[in-house]
Design a protein around this motif. Structure first.
Motif, mmCIF file in Angstrom:
data_model
loop_
_atom_site.group_PDB
_atom_site.id
_atom_site.type_symbol
_atom_site.label_atom_id
_atom_site.label_comp_id
_atom_site.label_asym_id
_atom_site.label_seq_id
_atom_site.Cartn_x
_atom_site.Cartn_y
_atom_site.Cartn_z
ATOM 1 N N GLY A 218 7.000 -15.640 -3.531
ATOM 2 C CA GLY A 218 6.614 -14.513 -3.355
ATOM 3 C C GLY A 218 7.791 -13.465 -2.664
ATOM 4 O O GLY A 218 8.496 -13.679 -2.056
ATOM 5 N N GLU A 219 8.066 -12.483 -3.895
ATOM 6 C CA GLU A 219 9.153 -11.328 -3.609
ATOM 7 C C GLU A 219 8.382 -10.206 -3.318
ATOM 8 O O GLU A 219 7.353 -9.795 -3.781
ATOM 9 N N SER A 220 9.242 -9.339 -2.696
ATOM 10 C CA SER A 220 8.889 -8.019 -2.325
ATOM 11 C C SER A 220 8.788 -7.148 -3.469
ATOM 12 O O SER A 220 9.255 -7.524 -4.788
ATOM 13 N N ALA A 221 8.147 -5.968 -3.389
ATOM 14 C CA ALA A 221 8.036 -5.057 -4.627
ATOM 15 C C ALA A 221 9.418 -4.688 -4.849
ATOM 16 O O ALA A 221 9.462 -3.943 -6.120
ATOM 17 N N GLY A 222 10.299 -4.577 -4.137
ATOM 18 C CA GLY A 222 11.798 -3.967 -4.434
ATOM 19 C C GLY A 222 11.690 -2.566 -3.620
ATOM 20 O O GLY A 222 10.929 -1.960 -3.456
ATOM 21 N N PRO A 223 13.385 -2.357 -3.560
ATOM 22 C CA PRO A 223 13.632 -1.157 -2.810
ATOM 23 C C PRO A 223 13.096 0.078 -3.393
ATOM 24 O O PRO A 223 12.592 0.924 -2.661
ATOM 25 N N GLU A 224 12.867 0.325 -4.795
ATOM 26 C CA GLU A 224 12.722 1.689 -5.190
ATOM 27 C C GLU A 224 10.961 1.673 -5.034
ATOM 28 O O GLU A 224 10.447 2.834 -4.555
ATOM 29 N N THR A 225 10.376 0.524 -5.408
ATOM 30 C CA THR A 225 8.903 0.810 -5.194
ATOM 31 C C THR A 225 8.597 1.105 -3.764
ATOM 32 O O THR A 225 7.712 1.821 -3.293
ATOM 33 N N GLU A 226 9.255 0.222 -2.882
ATOM 34 C CA GLU A 226 9.066 0.466 -1.429
ATOM 35 C C GLU A 226 9.266 1.827 -0.850
ATOM 36 O O GLU A 226 8.755 2.359 0.138
ATOM 37 N N SER A 231 7.379 7.157 1.254
ATOM 38 C CA SER A 231 7.614 8.404 0.929
ATOM 39 C C SER A 231 5.978 9.056 0.823
ATOM 40 O O SER A 231 6.029 10.281 1.328
ATOM 41 N N GLU A 232 5.377 8.370 0.044
ATOM 42 C CA GLU A 232 3.826 8.877 0.051
ATOM 43 C C GLU A 232 3.298 8.699 1.121
ATOM 44 O O GLU A 232 2.089 9.512 1.351
ATOM 45 N N THR A 233 3.477 7.662 2.008
ATOM 46 C CA THR A 233 2.901 7.447 3.276
ATOM 47 C C THR A 233 3.258 8.657 4.364
ATOM 48 O O THR A 233 2.414 9.435 4.849
ATOM 49 N N LEU A 234 4.663 8.849 4.504
ATOM 50 C CA LEU A 234 5.158 9.962 5.410
ATOM 51 C C LEU A 234 4.827 11.230 5.089
ATOM 52 O O LEU A 234 4.925 12.101 6.096
ATOM 53 N N ARG A 235 4.628 11.757 3.784
ATOM 54 C CA ARG A 235 4.497 13.004 3.419
ATOM 55 C C ARG A 235 2.899 13.504 3.815
ATOM 56 O O ARG A 235 2.839 14.970 3.680
ATOM 57 N N HIS A 236 1.942 12.517 4.333
ATOM 58 C CA HIS A 236 0.826 13.037 4.630
ATOM 59 C C HIS A 236 0.740 13.772 5.785
ATOM 60 O O HIS A 236 1.450 13.144 6.946
ATOM 61 N N LEU A 242 5.851 5.834 10.062
ATOM 62 C CA LEU A 242 5.310 4.397 9.453
ATOM 63 C C LEU A 242 6.204 3.168 10.169
ATOM 64 O O LEU A 242 7.365 3.164 10.184
ATOM 65 N N ILE A 243 5.450 2.560 10.836
ATOM 66 C CA ILE A 243 5.740 1.450 11.778
ATOM 67 C C ILE A 243 6.483 0.587 11.215
ATOM 68 O O ILE A 243 7.599 -0.226 11.340
ATOM 69 N N GLN A 244 5.544 -0.105 10.223
ATOM 70 C CA GLN A 244 6.201 -1.452 9.667
ATOM 71 C C GLN A 244 5.284 -1.535 8.289
ATOM 72 O O GLN A 244 4.418 -0.907 7.764
ATOM 73 N N LEU A 245 6.195 -1.632 7.241
ATOM 74 C CA LEU A 245 5.808 -2.103 5.879
ATOM 75 C C LEU A 245 6.173 -3.265 5.180
ATOM 76 O O LEU A 245 7.409 -3.795 5.260
ATOM 77 N N ARG A 246 5.369 -4.155 4.597
ATOM 78 C CA ARG A 246 5.253 -5.214 3.813
ATOM 79 C C ARG A 246 4.907 -5.178 2.685
ATOM 80 O O ARG A 246 3.537 -4.776 2.443
ATOM 81 N N SER A 282 -2.748 8.179 -3.029
ATOM 82 C CA SER A 282 -1.522 8.757 -3.469
ATOM 83 C C SER A 282 -0.564 7.534 -3.928
ATOM 84 O O SER A 282 0.299 7.750 -4.720
ATOM 85 N N ILE A 283 -0.521 6.284 -3.315
ATOM 86 C CA ILE A 283 0.484 5.257 -3.355
ATOM 87 C C ILE A 283 0.111 4.560 -4.881
ATOM 88 O O ILE A 283 1.130 4.552 -5.396
ATOM 89 N N ARG A 284 -1.001 4.362 -5.045
ATOM 90 C CA ARG A 284 -1.611 3.831 -6.332
ATOM 91 C C ARG A 284 -1.038 4.745 -7.429
ATOM 92 O O ARG A 284 -0.775 4.413 -8.409
ATOM 93 N N LYS A 285 -1.067 6.105 -7.195
ATOM 94 C CA LYS A 285 -0.719 7.009 -8.226
ATOM 95 C C LYS A 285 0.877 7.023 -8.521
ATOM 96 O O LYS A 285 1.222 7.174 -9.584
ATOM 97 N N ALA A 286 1.693 6.631 -7.382
ATOM 98 C CA ALA A 286 2.964 6.697 -7.670
ATOM 99 C C ALA A 286 3.695 5.527 -8.027
ATOM 100 O O ALA A 286 4.806 5.503 -8.680
ATOM 101 N N VAL A 287 3.155 4.303 -7.860
ATOM 102 C CA VAL A 287 3.905 3.121 -8.173
ATOM 103 C C VAL A 287 3.337 2.578 -9.335
ATOM 104 O O VAL A 287 2.133 2.846 -9.825
ATOM 105 N N PRO A 288 4.169 1.855 -10.131
ATOM 106 C CA PRO A 288 4.015 1.558 -11.471
ATOM 107 C C PRO A 288 3.336 0.088 -11.454
ATOM 108 O O PRO A 288 3.317 -0.687 -12.441
ATOM 109 N N PHE A 289 2.857 -0.348 -10.479
ATOM 110 C CA PHE A 289 1.966 -1.672 -10.235
ATOM 111 C C PHE A 289 0.662 -1.285 -9.955
ATOM 112 O O PHE A 289 0.360 -0.088 -9.155
ATOM 113 N N SER A 290 -0.243 -2.203 -10.126
ATOM 114 C CA SER A 290 -1.804 -2.180 -9.473
ATOM 115 C C SER A 290 -1.595 -2.383 -7.969
ATOM 116 O O SER A 290 -1.055 -3.784 -7.731
#
Length: 308
Positions: A218-226, A231-236, A242-246, A282-290
């Protein structure tokens, strides 16, 4: 799997299956150890392309109670199996055949057959590699090929690229071994060509196994996607921090996102639910993955001084 990936795999499948037949014919005429090693190598590669295609089919199965997040990792698993096939059927067999012929050498018969078939193989493998490179360039961007192979979450293209590159290198090694055997009259050079092919394939298999193991764990989504998710979370406007992101890839095209977010304290339950839905959209629209997203409202356990 996108159509480009499938095109690269199918091109390699047809190239390797045709070349395998030619190599076996050439070996039957010449008895060259390196040509037999290359024939088995092509059989292994043909098997591998079939396994990659099967992995794509298996990954499309609908989620079940036992596999609630789907079967996307099937593509990683079958790519890992491919590395084992290269290691055993390709690498170990070539090492065995070469070592056997080193201790029991015999002269080549009809070496012109071997040279002609190897040169034909170089042409077909070169065309297959060109197709894989063209497809990979669409997602590689500006990073180096080594970085792309190490960082991509797509298991098929690194496999095809390394297989085709290894096949070309193997053909050159076989050609060198046979050429030196003809020039010197010493058949042990042919056997050394087979040993060199075995070492090459074991190295490629080991690299693929390491990369696929990492993806399976299991690898993370990578720095660009994260960064996009942050940014999509914090701009609301209703988000305080944002306390924690995994994140984790649950397939080449799917990511799992878990986040702890502190919201404005005056939001009602209904408003909070609406804000979370807006952030997820907003996140689903921004990231290149499902993206499968879970956002947990929380309060920072260690707020800055004066914020408690």
């Amino acid at each position: 799997m996108n159509p480009g990936n499938r095109r690269a795999i199918v091109a390699a499948l047809f190239a390797n299956s045709g070349i395998a037949v030619l190599k076996f014919i050439g070996w039957s005429f010449t008895g060259a150890a390196s040509l037999l090693a290359e024939a088995v190598h092509s059989v292994a590669d043909t098997t591998n392309q079939a396994l990659l295609l099967w992995g794509n089919v298996a990954a499309k199965k609908a989620p079940t109670a036992d596999h609630a997040f789907g079967h996307g990792r099937e593509r990683y698993f079958w790519a890992f199996v491919v590395s084992m096939v290269i290691f055993s059927l390709g690498g170990l067999f070539a090492l065995y055949e070469g070592t056997l012929k080193l201790f029991s050498p015999h002269g080549l018969r009809e070496p012109a057959w071997a040279i002609g078939i190897l040169l034909t193989g170089i042409v077909f493998e070169g065309l297959s590699l060109r197709t894989a490179v063209q497809v990979a360039r669409q997602s590689k961007g500006s990073e180096s090929w080594w970085a792309y192979i190490r960082r991509t979450k797509n298991p098929e293209l690194p496999v095809v690229l390394l297989e085709d590159l290894g096949a070309l290198a193997g053909l050159v090694l076989a050609l060198m071994g046979i050429g030196l055997s003809i020039w010197t009259g010493n058949p042990r050079f042919d056997a050394l060509g087979s040993v060199a092919i075995g070492v090459l394939l074991v190295g490629i298999a080991s690299l693929l196994a390491i990369e696929m193991k990492s993806l399976l764990i299991g690898e993370s989504a990578g720095p660009e996607t994260e960064s996009l998710i942050r940014s999509e979370t914090l701009r609301h406007p209703a988000v305080r921090q944002l306390i924690q992101l995994r994140t984790q890839h649950i397939g080449p095209d799917d990511i799992l996102v878990g986040a702890k977010v502190e919201f404005d304290s005056d939001l009602s339950f209904r408003d909070l639910s609406a804000v979370i839905n807006e952030i997820e959209a907003s996140i689903r629209k921004a990231v290149p993955f499902s993206a499968l997203i879970y956002i947990e409202p929380a309060v920072d356990p260690d707020p800055p001084d004066g914020d408690s």
